[in-house]
Write a protein that holds these residues in place. Structure first.
Motif, mmCIF file in Angstrom:
data_model
loop_
_atom_site.group_PDB
_atom_site.id
_atom_site.type_symbol
_atom_site.label_atom_id
_atom_site.label_comp_id
_atom_site.label_asym_id
_atom_site.label_seq_id
_atom_site.Cartn_x
_atom_site.Cartn_y
_atom_site.Cartn_z
ATOM 1 N N ASN B 103 0.825 -1.223 0.000
ATOM 2 C CA ASN B 103 0.000 0.000 0.000
ATOM 3 C C ASN B 103 0.853 1.264 0.000
ATOM 4 O O ASN B 103 0.387 2.337 0.325
ATOM 5 N N LEU B 105 3.168 2.466 1.796
ATOM 6 C CA LEU B 105 3.497 3.221 3.005
ATOM 7 C C LEU B 105 4.972 3.580 3.033
ATOM 8 O O LEU B 105 5.374 4.533 3.685
ATOM 9 N N ILE B 133 -3.628 7.821 -2.658
ATOM 10 C CA ILE B 133 -4.682 7.864 -1.632
ATOM 11 C C ILE B 133 -5.831 6.939 -2.014
ATOM 12 O O ILE B 133 -6.343 6.167 -1.192
ATOM 13 N N ARG B 136 -4.710 3.369 -1.456
ATOM 14 C CA ARG B 136 -4.715 2.905 -0.058
ATOM 15 C C ARG B 136 -6.121 2.643 0.432
ATOM 16 O O ARG B 136 -6.321 1.842 1.350
ATOM 17 N N LYS B 137 -7.086 3.336 -0.162
ATOM 18 C CA LYS B 137 -8.463 3.087 0.261
ATOM 19 C C LYS B 137 -8.928 1.700 -0.149
ATOM 20 O O LYS B 137 -9.911 1.194 0.389
ATOM 21 N N SER B 160 -12.276 6.136 7.873
ATOM 22 C CA SER B 160 -12.023 6.215 6.431
ATOM 23 C C SER B 160 -13.219 6.802 5.689
ATOM 24 O O SER B 160 -13.060 7.372 4.613
ATOM 25 N N ILE B 163 -13.084 10.774 6.360
ATOM 26 C CA ILE B 163 -12.152 11.542 5.534
ATOM 27 C C ILE B 163 -12.626 11.605 4.092
ATOM 28 O O ILE B 163 -12.195 12.471 3.349
ATOM 29 N N ASP B 164 -13.563 10.739 3.731
ATOM 30 C CA ASP B 164 -14.184 10.880 2.404
ATOM 31 C C ASP B 164 -15.332 11.872 2.442
ATOM 32 O O ASP B 164 -15.992 12.087 1.420
#
Lengths: 590, 303
Positions: B103, B105, B133, B136-137, B160, B163-164
């Motif tokens: 992912n 990181l 981004i 990663r989702k 999550s 933040i969307d």
């Protein structure tokens, strides 16, 4: 050296009979035990604590007893002269050679006896005699050998007046419209208690008229004048617009003058009413009994300390503290209260915080979260830390030059041209003082915030990124809340530092007396261009600029006590807030 | 994801084959590890059973450097859809690095450099046009140490979505309950959703982190030694949970615990010093590995 196993092993051997002797350095053994270092480090800490405690005890002791009503003494000198007042302090001194011989015979004899008893030293006392309007002095030194008798007259009263300082005397008469209505101290006191409340209310009303109504009228008049001046600047003196505006201005001026006259009339009425009531006290001047006349309306507080019980003295004490905290200063700051200074300090600190916290936090966020670690970031960090070490007066000079004379003067040119040449923002004021202190405390906030950000575990940031959060989302939702206790600590440290700072304020807006608070009822309510009073500057002013420095002396300690209390309260608040936020955001497994 | 549907226009970056010289002769027993330690390339022993699986995540010739030190060497690994794949190997062999590369990181570290590519559902992960981004989702991640955010249990789970910009209370409530149910944490948490997540025990925190990782319904669930900080009871619960997630989610799990790998995973990959040594069905790896080195490791003879 001490770790050499042979030498340590040698110690018991030395005592063995017939064994070989080897010289053992006792010094290194002691050193190895660590005793000297224990004493050195402990001693350093103890000395530091002793000095801090000494400072605090001095300030607290002196500050606490300033307002306690002391006894009034009447001292009769051997020459027959008498004086009445409070003994402020006593001390011993060595007289000049020959000084004793020049004295009158009975005084000289007393002085010689005292010299013998006290190894060549004489005692003297400082008496606050007040009655400045009669005697021309507030305090008088009196040597012990001059004193023939000392009494505490029951009816000696202390009168705190709005002007001319304190009055000490024994009440003799109460006059209404010039006629004596009471002649014994008891009767005078009865009358005083009956009428003083109303007189004080009238004085308060008069003050409200002077500062409130006249202030509003002056403000309106000034606005009208500025309006006309603006028309003049825009169109010229001979234009049609000016011709139209001038009668309007004259009309307003007339209206203001009428309103002013009405208020003046009311003030005169109050003054006439207050002038009707007078108290006459007997006091001493140059060996004579002199009447001191005090208008009832001028009396702030009067009491006979020698007749007061402990509870009544406590009442006076509390009342004086209340006046100190809530009223304006009188008598060139040496009497009255420090409310404008408290308020000015609070407003300045608040504005400073509003500026410095967002800026500092944003700067620290960039340094810690966004900037790529490297030489430049390190250099910036060192520079910020060094900024904290720059003498504060330098910030004052910068604030005066940059904020007042460059930005302030530009604002005046653009927005307040009508008032020129009188500066509006082009001079020291609470806004510029706040900005200067914001600059001064910026390093504190940046360093504290950076440390708080660095203490946020990386695992939290990674967790947030792994959930698909962007950088700013991570910062806002995870990093900042978690760093909040540290940021708050930085903020309060900055507040404490800013509230206690004096040197730069002398240049950018603190004033000895600022009659108008920076926040009042006249539009636009907050007046960031006004000069303001500040507790730290007030202490400096009391201590070094006062005409009546003996009277101001106890106020220095009291004001210092207040400032220390405020700063300590801020720090305690910071500790509490940090603990609270930490419970909320930080406790857990890590 | 923009590149999901389009075919790979640019060829993936050429994997850097540092040892393009003729491959060494098939290693004898024990010789492979020595060869790896000398820095020589050793081919991965991939079992035939994997050919039958649909790969959701393909690692293709992946190399990774921390500064000048190479941490991953030419990894080829196909993670089958809906299965649990375990990465095992001694400390420092690059399991976690590989997981964190999936992912991206590792992008957060300035010194990391990679070659080769990975594909999620056929779309490149490391292509420059990929929105990291969004990427990663599509993956959930569970870390070694439980890392709940400093907020309430509820807000942790729906992070999550928050933040969307999801504000709809019904949606949030539903996702919260479903995720906590799936993480076997609903019964314990339902009455204290508004309490701080930092007050939970370690095992509860880890299940909360799993709930948070699956709240956005990811394609792949990455687990980096999720039980290493937990006691045996909490570990048992997490293992049961991984079993329950099997089929619905593709799980890639790093573990130091051989029993855990054998109990929970369908496939196991054995790594050594940044190289993938053997990869096959868990049952085969643990009972009849093709390579003697793998046998030595899983029976605890070294590592």
């Amino acid at each position: 050296m001490s770790s050499d196993p042979v030498r340590i092993a040698a110690a018991p051997v030395r005592t063995a009979p017939g064994g070989w002797r080897r010289r053992v350095k006792q010094r290194s053994t002691l050193h190895a035990h660590g005793e000297p270092m224990l004493w050195l480090t402990g001693g350093a800490l103890g000395l530091a604590l002793f000095m801090i405690a000494g400072l605090l005890v001095l300030v607290v002791w002196q500050g606490i007893f300033t307002f306690w009503p002391g006894a009034l003494v009447e001292v009769t000198a051997r020459s027959g002269e008498r004086c009445l007042g409070e003994v402020v302090r006593r001390e011993r001194y060595t007289p000049e050679p020959g000084a004793v011989d020049a004295l009158a015979p009975d005084e000289a004899a007393a002085a010689r006896r005292e010299l013998e008893a006290h190894r060549g030293q004489l005692g003297r006392r400082l008496i606050r005699i007040g009655n400045f309007d009669i005697t021309g002095e507030h305090f008088r030194w009196l040597e012990d050998f001059r004193v023939a008798a000392e009494t505490r007259p029951a009816w000696a009263v202390l009168v705190e007046r709005t002007s001319w300082g304190r009055c000490y005397g024994i009440p003799r008469a109460f006059r209404v419209d010039g006629e004596v209505v009471a002649e014994t101290p008891e009767a005078v006191w009865e009358k005083y208690r009956e009428l003083h409340g109303a007189a004080r209310a009238r004085r308060a009303r008069r003050k409200a008229l002077e500062s409130g109504d006249i202030g509003r009228i002056n403000h309106a008049l000034e606005q009208a004048r500025l309006g006309l001046r603006k028309v003049e600047l825009e169109s010229g003196r001979h234009s049609a617009a000016w011709a139209a505006a001038e009668p309007r201005f004259l009309q307003e001026q007339e209206a203001a003058a009428q309103a002013f006259a009405r208020v003046q009339e009311e003030i005169h009425t109050i003054e006439r009413e207050n002038a009707r009531y007078q108290i006459v006290c007997d006091t001493y001047h140059r060996g004579q009994i002199v009447p001191a006349t005090v208008m009832l309306g001028d009396i702030v507080r009067a009491f006979a300390p020698n007749r007061l019980s402990f509870v009544a003295k406590l009442g006076v004490y509390v009342s004086r503290w209340r006046e100190f905290l809530c009223d304006e200063p009188r008598e060139a700051n040496s009497e009255g209260g420090v409310w404008p200074a408290i308020f000015g300090t609070a407003v300045m600190t608040l504005i400073m915080c509003l500026v410095v916290v967002p800026f500092g936090v944003l700067a620290a966020l960039y340094l810690r979260e966004y900037a790529r670690a490297g030489f430049i970031v390190s250099a910036v960090r060192i520079a910020v830390n060094n900024l904290a070490g720059v003498p504060s007066i330098v910030f004052g000079v910068f604030g005066l030059g940059f904020f007042c004379y460059i930005i302030g003067a530009s604002i005046d040119q653009l927005l307040f041209a009508a008032r020129l040449p009188n500066p509006t923002y082009g001079n020291g004021g609470v806004l510029w003082a706040s900005l200067t202190l914001a600059l001064l405390t910026l390093p504190v906030v940046i360093v504290a915030t950076e440390e708080a950000l660095a203490a946020v575990p990386n695992s939290m940031r990674e967790g947030s990124y792994a959930c698909g959060a962007a950088k700013w989302q991570t910062v806002r939702r995870i990093v900042l809340p978690r760093a909040m206790p540290g940021i708050m600590t930085g903020m309060i440290l900055a507040m404490a530092r800013g509230a206690g700072e004096v040197a730069p304020l002398m240049l950018v807006g603190a004033a000895k007396v600022a009659p108008d608070l920076p926040l009042d009822g006249i539009f636009p309510y907050l007046h960031p261009e006004r000069k303001f009073m500040h507790l730290g500057f007030h202490i400096y002013d009391l201590g070094f600029q006062s005409q009546n420095s003996e009277a101001a002396r106890p106020m220095v300690f009291t004001t210092t006590l207040l400032l220390i209390a405020i700063v300590a309260a801020l720090n305690l608040f910071a500790i509490w807030l940090r603990a609270r936020l930490r419970r909320k955001f930080v406790t857990g497994q890590f | 994801m923009t590149t999901a549907s389009e075919p790979m226009a640019d060829a993936p970056r050429e994997p850097a084959r540092r040892h393009a010289t003729p491959r060494p002769a098939p290693a004898l027993r024990g010789d492979r590890l020595a060869a790896i330690a000398r820095g020589e390339a050793v081919p991965t022993e991939t079992h035939r059973e994997l050919a039958g699986e649909r790969a959701i995540l393909e690692v293709d010739g992946f190399n990774l450097w921390y500064g000048t030190k190479q941490a991953l060497h030419d990894i080829h690994l196909d993670v089958p859809f809906g299965k649990v794949t375990a990465l095992v190997g001694p400390s420092g062999c690059g399991k976690s690095t590989l997981l964190r590369s999936v992912n991206r990181l590792n992008d957060l570290l300035d010194t990391v450099r990679i070659t080769g590519d990975m594909r999620l559902d056929g779309a490149s992960i490391y292509h420059p046009s990929v929105d990291v981004i969004q990427l990663r989702k599509r993956m959930g991640m569970v870390f070694q140490k439980p890392n709940p955010f400093p907020m309430s249990i509820y807000e942790n789970v729906v992070y999550s979505l928050r933040i969307d910009g999801v504000r709809d209370r019904r949606v949030l409530d539903e996702v919260c309950e479903r995720s906590l149910q799936a993480a076997a944490f609903w019964d314990e948490a339902k009455d204290r959703l508004k309490e701080s997540a930092l007050g939970l025990s370690g095992g509860q925190q880890q299940r909360l982190c799993i709930a948070r990782a699956i709240a956005a319904e990811p394609d792949v669930l990455l687990m980096d030694e999720p039980c290493s900080a937990l006691d045996p009871i909490a570990t048992g619960k997490i293992e049961d949970l991984i079993d329950a997630l099997k089929g619905e989610y593709t799980v890639l799990i790093v573990t130091h615990n051989m029993q855990q790998a054998s109990r929970t995973s369908d496939y196991t990959a054995f790594m050594y010093l940044g190289r993938l040594v053997e990869y096959g069905p868990t049952e085969a790896i643990f009972t009849r590995p093709h390579l003697a080195e793998t046998n030595d490791y899983i029976t605890g003879r070294f590592g």
